[in-house]
Design an enzyme around this catalytic site. Structure first.
Site, PDB file in Angstrom:
ATOM      1  CG  ASP A  13      67.967 -14.290  47.881  1.00 49.77           C
ATOM      2  OD1 ASP A  13      67.116 -14.753  48.622  1.00 49.77           O
ATOM      3  OD2 ASP A  13      68.881 -13.466  48.018  1.00 49.77           O
ATOM      4  CG  HIS A  43      62.066 -19.999  50.398  1.00 48.76           C
ATOM      5  ND1 HIS A  43      62.818 -19.980  49.273  1.00 48.76           N
ATOM      6  CD2 HIS A  43      62.275 -20.960  50.907  1.00 48.76           C
ATOM      7  CE1 HIS A  43      63.567 -21.161  49.271  1.00 48.76           C
ATOM      8  NE2 HIS A  43      63.411 -21.521  50.233  1.00 48.76           N
ATOM      9  CD  GLN A 176      70.822 -21.351  51.603  1.00 55.86           C
ATOM     10  OE1 GLN A 176      70.747 -22.327  51.523  1.00 55.86           O
ATOM     11  NE2 GLN A 176      70.255 -20.438  52.459  1.00 55.86           N
ATOM     12  NE  ARG A 253      73.117  -8.799  53.747  1.00 51.80           N
ATOM     13  CZ  ARG A 253      73.855 -10.042  53.889  1.00 51.80           C
ATOM     14  NH1 ARG A 253      75.155  -9.401  53.816  1.00 51.80           N
ATOM     15  NH2 ARG A 253      73.730 -11.096  53.654  1.00 51.80           N
TER      16      ARG A 253
HETATM   17  P1  GTP Z   1      66.436 -18.319  49.084  1.00 48.84           P
HETATM   18  O1  GTP Z   1      66.202 -19.653  49.478  1.00 48.84           O
HETATM   19  O2  GTP Z   1      66.676 -17.130  50.031  1.00 48.84           O
HETATM   20  O3  GTP Z   1      67.603 -18.215  47.719  1.00 48.84           O
HETATM   21  O4  GTP Z   1      65.135 -17.620  48.198  1.00 48.84           O
HETATM   22  P2  GTP Z   1      63.961 -17.670  47.240  1.00 48.84           P
HETATM   23  O5  GTP Z   1      64.569 -18.262  46.021  1.00 48.84           O
HETATM   24  O6  GTP Z   1      62.437 -18.293  47.603  1.00 48.84           O
HETATM   25  O7  GTP Z   1      63.679 -15.867  46.791  1.00 48.84           O
HETATM   26  P3  GTP Z   1      63.217 -14.800  47.426  1.00 48.84           P
HETATM   27  O8  GTP Z   1      61.901 -14.977  47.990  1.00 48.84           O
HETATM   28  O9  GTP Z   1      64.325 -14.768  48.789  1.00 48.84           O
HETATM   29  O10 GTP Z   1      63.492 -13.767  46.461  1.00 48.84           O
HETATM   30  C1  GTP Z   1      62.421 -13.552  45.293  1.00 48.84           C
HETATM   31  C2  GTP Z   1      62.215 -12.165  45.178  1.00 48.84           C
HETATM   32  O11 GTP Z   1      61.612 -12.132  43.964  1.00 48.84           O
HETATM   33  C3  GTP Z   1      60.941 -12.228  45.987  1.00 48.84           C
HETATM   34  O12 GTP Z   1      60.772 -10.705  46.477  1.00 48.84           O
HETATM   35  C4  GTP Z   1      59.972 -12.575  45.062  1.00 48.84           C
HETATM   36  O13 GTP Z   1      58.424 -11.991  45.712  1.00 48.84           O
HETATM   37  C5  GTP Z   1      59.998 -11.769  43.939  1.00 48.84           C
HETATM   38  N1  GTP Z   1      59.638 -12.711  42.565  1.00 48.84           N
HETATM   39  C6  GTP Z   1      59.497 -13.907  42.517  1.00 48.84           C
HETATM   40  N2  GTP Z   1      58.967 -14.202  41.169  1.00 48.84           N
HETATM   41  C7  GTP Z   1      59.115 -12.779  40.681  1.00 48.84           C
HETATM   42  C8  GTP Z   1      58.860 -12.209  39.097  1.00 48.84           C
HETATM   43  O14 GTP Z   1      58.544 -12.867  38.202  1.00 48.84           O
HETATM   44  N3  GTP Z   1      58.959 -10.989  39.123  1.00 48.84           N
HETATM   45  C9  GTP Z   1      59.092 -10.240  39.917  1.00 48.84           C
HETATM   46  N4  GTP Z   1      59.319  -8.766  39.808  1.00 48.84           N
HETATM   47  N5  GTP Z   1      59.483 -10.595  41.396  1.00 48.84           N
HETATM   48  C10 GTP Z   1      59.273 -11.781  41.453  1.00 48.84           C
HETATM   49  P1  IMP Z   2      75.788 -17.485  55.600  1.00 41.48           P
HETATM   50  O1  IMP Z   2      75.083 -18.736  54.740  1.00 41.48           O
HETATM   51  O2  IMP Z   2      75.048 -16.813  56.435  1.00 41.48           O
HETATM   52  O3  IMP Z   2      77.023 -18.152  56.054  1.00 41.48           O
HETATM   53  O4  IMP Z   2      76.411 -16.520  54.402  1.00 41.48           O
HETATM   54  C1  IMP Z   2      77.253 -16.821  53.485  1.00 41.48           C
HETATM   55  C2  IMP Z   2      77.009 -16.307  52.035  1.00 41.48           C
HETATM   56  O5  IMP Z   2      75.938 -16.789  51.486  1.00 41.48           O
HETATM   57  C3  IMP Z   2      76.694 -14.768  52.204  1.00 41.48           C
HETATM   58  O6  IMP Z   2      77.266 -14.140  51.067  1.00 41.48           O
HETATM   59  C4  IMP Z   2      75.012 -14.741  52.038  1.00 41.48           C
HETATM   60  O7  IMP Z   2      74.665 -13.337  51.894  1.00 41.48           O
HETATM   61  C5  IMP Z   2      74.783 -15.960  51.171  1.00 41.48           C
HETATM   62  N1  IMP Z   2      73.530 -16.540  51.283  1.00 41.48           N
HETATM   63  C6  IMP Z   2      73.110 -17.049  52.363  1.00 41.48           C
HETATM   64  N2  IMP Z   2      71.983 -17.781  52.239  1.00 41.48           N
HETATM   65  C7  IMP Z   2      71.444 -16.982  51.456  1.00 41.48           C
HETATM   66  C8  IMP Z   2      70.123 -16.956  50.724  1.00 41.48           C
HETATM   67  O8  IMP Z   2      68.988 -17.827  51.088  1.00 41.48           O
HETATM   68  N3  IMP Z   2      69.868 -16.058  49.537  1.00 41.48           N
HETATM   69  C9  IMP Z   2      71.111 -15.277  49.091  1.00 41.48           C
HETATM   70  N4  IMP Z   2      72.296 -15.212  49.744  1.00 41.48           N
HETATM   71  C10 IMP Z   2      72.207 -16.167  50.843  1.00 41.48           C
HETATM   72 MG    MG Z   3      65.724 -15.517  49.663  1.00 41.48          MG
END
Ligand code: GTP
Ligand code: IMP
Ligand code: MG
Length: 333
Positions: A13, A43, A176, A253
Site C-alpha cells: 500500500d 491498487h 504487496q 480496514r
Molecule cells: P498494494 O499492491 O495493495 O500494496 O497497493 P498500492 O501500493 O497500489 O497502494 P494503495 O493504492 O493500496 O494505497 C496507497 C494509498 O495512498 C491510496 O489511497 C493512494 O490514493 C494514496 N496515495 C498515493 N500517493 C499518495 C501521496 O503522495 N499522498 C497521499 N496523501 N496519498 C497518496
Molecule cells: P493474505 O495475502 O490475504 O494471505 O494476507 C496475509 C498478510 O498480508 C495480511 O497481513 C494482509 O493484510 C497482508 N496483505 C496481503 N496483501 C496486501 C496488500 O496488497 N497490501 C497490504 N497488505 C497486504
Molecule cells: Mg493496496
C-alpha cells in the site's frame, strides 16, 4: 527500450498504483504486466476525480494504449477479474497467462473461516493463501481450464519478451510489499509468496538479465494491515491528530501507521536490487506541499526529510509524490 519493475518497499500500500500510472504515462509503456500474489492486492488510482480500486487488472490500465497482462505466477479470481474488465472497459487489451492458478469459492471460505488465517495472521480473506496451497499440492485449476476466461488466454512471457525484442517499453507491476514476503518478511505474518523484484520478474516470465530498472516505492509514513511486528508504529489517536489515518482498498480496514524506518528501507532496497526510490505521502510530512510538481516548491521540512531518507537508503529518490492524484508528483529522473 526498457524493462522496469515497480515494487513495494515495506508492508504494501505504498502507492505503487499511482507511481505506475505516472511512469506509464510519461514513458509511454506499450506493455504493463502484473506479477504478485493475486486479488489480495488493492491498487488505488485516480483519473481526474474518479477513484479506481483495482485488485486483478494491472493498475496501469489508466494508460489507454498499453497491452495489459497478468503473469503466470498470479492467482486469478475469474469473477473479480471479469467485473474489473467490464468496469474499466479493458476487454480488448487484457491478456491472462494460460498457467495462472485459479481461486475458487472454497479457497475464500477457508481463508475466512480459518481462525488462524483470519484472526492470527489477519489475511485479506480473498482466498489467496489456500489457493496457493492447492497450487503447491498440484491440484489447482489453471486459467486455460476456465470458460469465462477463454477470450483472454495468452502466453505472457512470449508477449513480454517479444515487446522487449521490438524495443518497446515494458513495466512489470509488483503488488504487496517487501516485508510481506514469505521468504524475507515478518514470518509468519506474511502473504503466501515472495514479493521481491526477482519474484515479480519470474511471475511474468522475464529473466533477470533483461531488467533495466527496479523502482522501489516507499511511503513517508509506512502502513501495515493485518497482524505482525511494526517497530515504528504510532497509535491510532496520534495518527488521527496528525491527520494521516488511512483505510484499506480491499478490506476497508484501518491501516496501522508508523514513522519512517530507514533501516527497513535500506535492507529491502538491497534485496530488491532497487535502482531508484519513489516516495509517496510527502504531503503528509508537510501539508503545504500538497500537489507540488516542482522540487523548488517543497518546504525545507520536506526537503530535509527526503535528504535524510536518501542517506538512510543510499539510493536517489527520483519520484516524489505530493498527493494521491496521478499528476501530483515531482519527477527527477
Ligand atoms: P498494494 O499492491 O495493495 O500494496 O497497493 P498500492 O501500493 O497500489 O497502494 P494503495 O493504492 O493500496 O494505497 C496507497 C494509498 O495512498 C491510496 O489511497 C493512494 O490514493 C494514496 N496515495 C498515493 N500517493 C499518495 C501521496 O503522495 N499522498 C497521499 N496523501 N496519498 C497518496
Ligand atoms: P493474505 O495475502 O490475504 O494471505 O494476507 C496475509 C498478510 O498480508 C495480511 O497481513 C494482509 O493484510 C497482508 N496483505 C496481503 N496483501 C496486501 C496488500 O496488497 N497490501 C497490504 N497488505 C497486504
Ligand atoms: Mg493496496
Amino acid at each position: 527500450m526498457s524493462c522496469t519493475i515497480i515494487v513495494g518497499g515495506i508492508f504494501g500500500d505504498e502507492g505503487k498504483g499511482k507511481i505506475l500510472a505516472h511512469i506509464a504515462e510519461t514513458d509511454g509503456a506499450s506493455v504493463i504486466a502484473r506479477g504478485g500474489v493475486g486479488p489480495n492486492a488493492g491498487h488505488t488510482v485516480y483519473i481526474g476525480d474518479r477513484k479506481y480500486g483495482v485488485r486483478m487488472i494491472p493498475s496501469g490500465f489508466v494508460h489507454p494504449s498499453a497491452r495489459l497482462l497478468i503473469g503466470a505466477g498470479v492467482l486469478v479470481n475469474p469473477d473479480v477479474l471479469m467485473k474489473e474488465v467490464n468496469e474499466c472497459g479493458v476487454a480488448s487489451r487484457i491478456g491472462v497467462d494460460k498457467r495462472c492458478s485459479i481461486i475458487e469459492e472454497k479457497h475464500i471460505e477457508e481463508d475466512k473461516s480459518s481462525s488462524y488465517l483470519s484472526k492470527n495472521i489477519g489475511t485479506t480473506g480473498t482466498g489467496c493463501g489456500p489457493a496457493n496451497v492447492d497450487r503447491v499440492k498440484r491440484i489447482a485449476k489453471q486459467a486455460k481450464d476456465i470458460d469465462s476466461l477463454k477470450d483472454f488466454i495468452t502466453d505472457v512471457p512470449l508477449e513480454v519478451n517479444e515487446a522487449l525484442d521490438a524495443g518497446e517499453n515494458v513495466i512489470l507491476e509488483g503488488t504487496q510489499g517487501f516485508y510481506l514476503s514469505i521468504y524475507y518478511g515478518t514470518y509468519p505474518y506474511v502473504t503466501s509468496k515472495d514479493t521481491s523484484a526477482s519474484q515479480i520478474a519470474s511471475d511474468v516470465g522475464v529473466g533477470p538479465t533483461r531488467i533495466d530498472d527496479v523502482v522501489m516505492v516507499v511511503k513517508a509514513f509506512p502502513t501495515r494491515v493485518g497482524e505482525g511486528i511494526f517497530k515504528t508504529e504510532i497509535g491510532k489517536e496520534e495518527a488521527e491528530k496528525l491527520g494521516i489515518a488511512e483505510y484499506g482498498t480491499v478490506t476497508g480496514r484501518a491501516r496501522r501507521i508508523g514513522y519512517w524506518d530507514g533501516e527497513m528501507a535500506r535492507y529491502s532496497a538491497m534485496i530488491n536490487g532497487a535502482t531508484m526510490i519513489a516516495i509517496t505521502g510527502l504531503d503528509r510530512v508537510d501539508a503545504s506541499c500538497r500537489g507540488a510538481r516542482d522540487y523548488d516548491k517543497l518546504s525545507d521540512k520536506v526537503k530535509e526529510f527526503v535528504a535524510r531518507a536518501e542517506k538512510d537508503v543510499g539510493l536517489p529518490f527520483k519520484l516524489l509524490s505530493t498527493g494521491p492524484g496521478t499528476d501530483e508528483i515531482i519527477d527527477l529522473r
